[in-house]
Design a protein around this motif. Sequence first.
Motif, PDB file in Angstrom:
ATOM      1  N   LEU A 114      -4.804  -1.814  -2.722  1.00 43.86           N
ATOM      2  CA  LEU A 114      -4.922  -0.388  -2.431  1.00 43.86           C
ATOM      3  C   LEU A 114      -6.378  -0.035  -2.158  1.00 43.86           C
ATOM      4  CD1 LEU A 114      -3.401   2.278  -2.205  1.00 43.86           C
ATOM      5  CD2 LEU A 114      -3.864   2.673  -4.613  1.00 43.86           C
TER       6      LEU A 114
ATOM      7  N   VAL B 135      -7.990   5.583  -0.181  1.00 47.01           N
ATOM      8  CA  VAL B 135      -6.709   6.239  -0.450  1.00 47.01           C
ATOM      9  C   VAL B 135      -6.798   7.047  -1.742  1.00 47.01           C
ATOM     10  CG1 VAL B 135      -4.271   5.867  -0.935  1.00 47.01           C
ATOM     11  CG2 VAL B 135      -5.419   4.482   0.801  1.00 47.01           C
ATOM     12  N   LEU B 136      -7.359   6.436  -2.777  1.00 47.99           N
ATOM     13  CA  LEU B 136      -7.503   7.140  -4.055  1.00 47.99           C
ATOM     14  C   LEU B 136      -8.428   8.346  -3.907  1.00 47.99           C
ATOM     15  CD1 LEU B 136      -7.864   4.153  -6.545  1.00 47.99           C
ATOM     16  CD2 LEU B 136      -5.793   5.356  -5.841  1.00 47.99           C
TER      17      LEU B 136
ATOM     18  N   LEU C 132      -3.282   6.363 -13.367  1.00 48.37           N
ATOM     19  CA  LEU C 132      -2.172   5.838 -12.574  1.00 48.37           C
ATOM     20  C   LEU C 132      -1.504   4.647 -13.257  1.00 48.37           C
ATOM     21  CD1 LEU C 132      -3.637   6.005  -8.949  1.00 48.37           C
ATOM     22  CD2 LEU C 132      -1.773   7.374  -9.873  1.00 48.37           C
TER      23      LEU C 132
ATOM     24  N   LYS D  66      -7.710   5.695 -11.696  1.00 49.83           N
ATOM     25  CA  LYS D  66      -7.019   4.405 -11.738  1.00 49.83           C
ATOM     26  C   LYS D  66      -6.348   4.206 -13.100  1.00 49.83           C
ATOM     27  CE  LYS D  66     -10.121   2.044  -8.480  1.00 49.83           C
ATOM     28  NZ  LYS D  66     -11.159   0.998  -8.347  1.00 49.83           N
TER      29      LYS D  66
ATOM     30  N   ARG E 224       3.817  10.159  -2.267  1.00 51.80           N
ATOM     31  CA  ARG E 224       3.078  10.104  -0.999  1.00 51.80           C
ATOM     32  C   ARG E 224       3.983   9.891   0.214  1.00 51.80           C
ATOM     33  NH1 ARG E 224       2.619   5.814  -4.102  1.00 51.80           N
ATOM     34  NH2 ARG E 224       2.825   3.676  -3.321  1.00 51.80           N
TER      35      ARG E 224
ATOM     36  N   PHE F 258      -6.634  11.304  -2.355  1.00 52.91           N
ATOM     37  CA  PHE F 258      -5.753  12.009  -3.284  1.00 52.91           C
ATOM     38  C   PHE F 258      -6.553  12.885  -4.241  1.00 52.91           C
ATOM     39  CE2 PHE F 258      -2.591   8.396  -2.637  1.00 52.91           C
ATOM     40  CZ  PHE F 258      -1.781   9.145  -1.800  1.00 52.91           C
TER      41      PHE F 258
ATOM     42  N   ALA G 255      -2.195  12.136  -9.166  1.00 52.33           N
ATOM     43  CA  ALA G 255      -1.160  11.132  -9.441  1.00 52.33           C
ATOM     44  C   ALA G 255       0.181  11.559  -8.854  1.00 52.33           C
ATOM     45  CB  ALA G 255      -1.035  10.917 -10.945  1.00 52.33           C
TER      46      ALA G 255
ATOM     47  N   TYR H 252       0.563  13.389  -6.164  1.00 52.61           N
ATOM     48  CA  TYR H 252       0.459  13.128  -4.725  1.00 52.61           C
ATOM     49  C   TYR H 252       0.644  11.633  -4.438  1.00 52.61           C
ATOM     50  CZ  TYR H 252      -1.497  17.825  -4.050  1.00 52.61           C
ATOM     51  OH  TYR H 252      -1.693  19.181  -3.996  1.00 52.61           O
ATOM     52  N   TYR H 253       0.075  10.796  -5.294  1.00 52.90           N
ATOM     53  CA  TYR H 253       0.207   9.347  -5.102  1.00 52.90           C
ATOM     54  C   TYR H 253       1.667   8.911  -5.248  1.00 52.90           C
ATOM     55  CZ  TYR H 253       0.112   4.384  -6.261  1.00 52.90           C
ATOM     56  OH  TYR H 253       0.374   3.037  -6.303  1.00 52.90           O
ATOM     57  N   GLU H 254       2.321   9.406  -6.289  1.00 51.37           N
ATOM     58  CA  GLU H 254       3.691   8.976  -6.567  1.00 51.37           C
ATOM     59  C   GLU H 254       4.666   9.435  -5.482  1.00 51.37           C
ATOM     60  OE1 GLU H 254       6.824   8.982 -10.354  1.00 51.37           O
ATOM     61  OE2 GLU H 254       4.980  10.160 -10.427  1.00 51.37           O
TER      62      GLU H 254
ATOM     63  N   PHE I 197       0.953   1.837 -11.617  1.00 55.77           N
ATOM     64  CA  PHE I 197       0.059   1.593 -10.483  1.00 55.77           C
ATOM     65  C   PHE I 197      -0.393   0.141 -10.439  1.00 55.77           C
ATOM     66  CE2 PHE I 197      -4.599   1.470  -9.635  1.00 55.77           C
ATOM     67  CZ  PHE I 197      -4.578   1.684  -8.271  1.00 55.77           C
TER      68      PHE I 197
END
Length: 215
Positions: A34, A38-39, A23, A20, A167, A42, A161, A163-165, A29
């Motif tokens: 969220l 989900v976190l 991010l 976190k 997604r 990733f 991160a 993958y998160y950005e 983030f």
Amino acid sequence: MMLSEVTPVPEAVLPQEAFKAHLRLGTGFDEAGLQEAVLISFLRAAIAAIEARTGKVLLARDFQLTLSTWRDPQMQALPLAPVQMIQSVTLVDGAGSEQLLAPERYRLEPDSQQPRLRPVGGTLPVIASGGAVRMAIRAGMANSWAALPGDLAQAVLMLAAHYYEFRDDTRLQGGCMPFGVTSLIERYRALRVSLGVGAAGDRGFGRNLGPGADA
């Protein structure tokens, strides 16, 4: 050969708070709304990708390896590293009957690239026709996130991160991995060296690529 993960990395071991914080600094983030799941997904995806690219198990957990034959009766290369311990070796005959092998009959030969199972005197036991041998293995570089080498820990956060950005981007294919991540994990990747029977070609944990392979 069949290698399966028996126990996944516990959620409590995953660096959710560190992720976190990463991010917030790197992607703007917004935590509101969220879900933790989900976190976690990733982080698990990033760990799996880095383990596949390096051939190393990052966080310790249990695996089961099943073989129908030994590559060499004097030693069996294990397809994941580093191995902390071989918990049990069980012979299974063609009818499905099981025989637990006494721990005094085998030993682990530790190695950062390719650990091995070796017999203690003589050779490894004969595997019956139509039978198999099943090994319970504990493998991993660290038992906790804090004990993981700093560069690998950072690589996991950076890839998670990424993958998160991205997604919602479905165009990334072919094992795309950011340069910053590949540079951090490069020294951990398995070398393509020949160790005779059961060498690099016998490794089965993810993709074991040499330094000259595509990143």
